[in-house]
Structures are given as structure tokens and as C-alpha cells.
Design an enzyme around this catalytic site. Sequence first.
Site, mmCIF file in Angstrom:
data_model
loop_
_atom_site.group_PDB
_atom_site.id
_atom_site.type_symbol
_atom_site.label_atom_id
_atom_site.label_comp_id
_atom_site.label_asym_id
_atom_site.label_seq_id
_atom_site.Cartn_x
_atom_site.Cartn_y
_atom_site.Cartn_z
ATOM 1 N N SER A 43 109.410 -24.897 -10.215
ATOM 2 C CA SER A 43 110.456 -24.021 -9.692
ATOM 3 C C SER A 43 109.886 -23.212 -8.538
ATOM 4 O O SER A 43 108.669 -23.157 -8.334
ATOM 5 C CB SER A 43 110.977 -23.085 -10.793
ATOM 6 O OG SER A 43 109.956 -22.172 -11.198
ATOM 7 N N LEU A 108 106.176 -21.411 -12.826
ATOM 8 C CA LEU A 108 106.902 -20.214 -12.395
ATOM 9 C C LEU A 108 106.070 -19.511 -11.334
ATOM 10 O O LEU A 108 104.887 -19.231 -11.557
ATOM 11 C CB LEU A 108 107.152 -19.283 -13.582
ATOM 12 C CG LEU A 108 107.785 -17.923 -13.264
ATOM 13 C CD1 LEU A 108 109.167 -18.096 -12.621
ATOM 14 C CD2 LEU A 108 107.882 -17.067 -14.523
ATOM 15 N N ILE A 139 101.431 -20.901 -13.831
ATOM 16 C CA ILE A 139 101.774 -19.877 -12.858
ATOM 17 C C ILE A 139 101.489 -20.402 -11.451
ATOM 18 O O ILE A 139 100.405 -20.909 -11.180
ATOM 19 C CB ILE A 139 100.998 -18.571 -13.123
ATOM 20 C CG1 ILE A 139 101.223 -18.110 -14.567
ATOM 21 C CG2 ILE A 139 101.430 -17.504 -12.132
ATOM 22 C CD1 ILE A 139 102.670 -17.887 -14.962
ATOM 23 N N LYS A 140 102.466 -20.255 -10.596
ATOM 24 C CA LYS A 140 102.396 -20.837 -9.251
ATOM 25 C C LYS A 140 101.963 -19.766 -8.248
ATOM 26 O O LYS A 140 102.569 -18.691 -8.175
ATOM 27 C CB LYS A 140 103.775 -21.385 -8.886
ATOM 28 C CG LYS A 140 103.805 -22.523 -7.907
ATOM 29 C CD LYS A 140 105.229 -23.084 -7.859
ATOM 30 C CE LYS A 140 105.343 -24.217 -6.886
ATOM 31 N NZ LYS A 140 106.767 -24.671 -6.794
ATOM 32 N N ILE A 141 100.925 -20.084 -7.472
ATOM 33 C CA ILE A 141 100.324 -19.136 -6.531
ATOM 34 C C ILE A 141 100.113 -19.833 -5.194
ATOM 35 O O ILE A 141 99.612 -20.962 -5.156
ATOM 36 C CB ILE A 141 98.968 -18.635 -7.068
ATOM 37 C CG1 ILE A 141 99.165 -17.822 -8.344
ATOM 38 C CG2 ILE A 141 98.219 -17.807 -6.031
ATOM 39 C CD1 ILE A 141 97.873 -17.477 -9.035
#
Length: 353
Positions: A43, A108, A139-141
Site C-alpha cells: 500500500s 504500510l 513497514i515501508k520506508i
Amino acid sequence: MNRLQAILPFGQRIWLDNLSRELIASGELARLIADDGIAGVTSNPAIFYKAIASDARYQSDLAQLKADTGLSAEARYEALVVPDIQAACDLLAPLYETSATADGYVSLEVSPQLAHDEAGTLAAARRLWAGVARPNAMIKIPATAAGIRAFEVLTREGVNVNITLLFSLPQVNAVWDAYIAGLKARHADGKPLAHIKAVASFFLSRVDSLLDPQLPAALQGKTAVAMSKAAYARYHERFNGEEFAALKAAGARAQYLLWASTGTKNKAYSDVLYVESLIGDETVNTTPDATLAAFRDHGVAAATLAADMDDAFRLLAEVKAAGVDLDAAGEKLQADGLKLFDDAFDALLQLTA
């Protein structure tokens, strides 16, 4: 076995680049997992903006959240989407278990406004990781300098990370440096490595969209695939060689390349170009709905990623000879991508303000 399922024997996993309550509540996501072998979900702010703006299922919760004047717009946004991430994680939990935690992840993203703020990225990533509270969350960074430093710390802490907005080989190598350093530090801390999962999201169609106007016709539409092949060659050197051997023996997983931005933007090219050309072991391809449907309809599954490597390196040399600075292009594309995500996140916060 449908055409998407036919990719699986080649060692690649297909993820869906979309998420909404409608997708979950309608049973469509469950169907995609069961019928098409979808093994993960990604996402981003643009995806959630579209979902919240168009899906009536959010409106009652949003009204209740707005009634709490003590919440910020960002806190309301997170309260809306974290349950979606949790629900998707739960749908993929059986795959996560049966694959020995290799598959079944849901990403996310932290606020893109924190892209150059290491401390802020760490705080947001830790908050979202704790809030989702699912072992198959990711976790998207963004892969800025600050994001890469945060990624190393989060890897040491055992947080699964999808590090995103990669557009060049130096960017990818810097991400792998951080991942390996984080794993080494965690191993030195005496903590387990086996359940840590990270991917490196390498963006494709935007590369060709930027560079094609600068190239002769014979080279157009080929740079992104050639760069991906070069990155894959480097991946094998780093993760299937001596450098990673000790960590692998301790249970660590390699950081797979994830092909992103795989929807073809130039209508002159095949609508499955960035799927068919890059099928190979130890990789992920995250596809938007239209690309998924196109491959299901007429895509051909074959082991293409490791093929014609010499041609890929030759083409990259020709691109450079044509005057293109691929590293500079990567920096521009990352900055442009951050701006797009910033704009989408600003629009999201206007919805939840």
C-alpha cells in the site's frame, strides 16, 4: 493453474499493489490469494487516498474519528488504515505460516513527510509496527539517506521493512549495506535472525518514462529491465556468496528485490512488460489491478530474469554512451517519487482533518 500461478514454480512471488476495505469485505482479496497465488500486499498514500475517498465503508468510522477533536489528521488516518492492514495480514497469515514465514506480508508506509528525518521515521515505524501488531506486517520506508539509516536500526530491532523508491544500482547497494549491517548488529546482540523479512522495492516504469525521450529508438523501453537484471546479478553476488554466508548460517534471509511500478505507462509497450521480462527466483513483483488482470489474461510465465545478462549490461553501456547519467536519473526519480507521495499524503490528511 492459471497464468499467475504459473509464475510460482520459477521462485517469484506476486504481490498486489492495492488495498481497501472493499477489497477485503467483498472477498476479492481472499479470492486473489486462493486463485491467483497472491502472496503479499503493498500500500502507499495514493492507494489509501483513493480507498478512503471512494469507499463508503470508511465514512462512519471517519465521522466518529473527526468527532474526537484531540486527534490529529494523521492519527485519524492511521486509525482508519491500521485495521485494513491487520485484516489483510490475517488473510495472509495461513500462507505466512505454511511458507515458514517466507511469504504473506502486508506493507504500510510511514509518512513521506519524514523522508529526510531519521528520528521521525524511526518513531513512526515503531508506532506503526506496534499498532499493527502482526508478525507478517512490513513497514515501508523511502530509501533516502535518512531512511536507509533508519532501516539499519529497525533491522537490528527486528522490524520487517519494505524499503522503497529505489531507482538506481547505487541506491540498491546502499540499502543492502544497511540491511547486512543491521543483521550483523542484531546477531552480535544475541538476538534471532530467522523471522526478519525485508524487501528492496526497485521501481521500473518511471525509469523508462524519464529516459526514453533522451535515447535513440533502439534503446527505448529497455533501460528499466536492463537495470533490474544488473541489480539481480549484484543480489546474487551479495546474498548467495561469501559475504552473507555467516549470517545465512545464523538464520538470516536475503533481502529480495521487489519489482514495483510495474504498470506499463507507455501504451506502445506490452502491458505485461515489467512482469514477463523479470521472472526469477528469490524476487517479488507487486502489481496493480490492471497489470494483474492483463497477466492473468495473456501473460507468459518463463524464467526470464537471469537470461541474456550480457545483453543487459551491454545495453546499459549503450545508454551511458548516449549521454544518460543513470545515477543522477535515479536521484531525480526518487525526489519526484517522494513529491508524488507527499502530495498524496497531504490529500489524505485533508480527507481526515
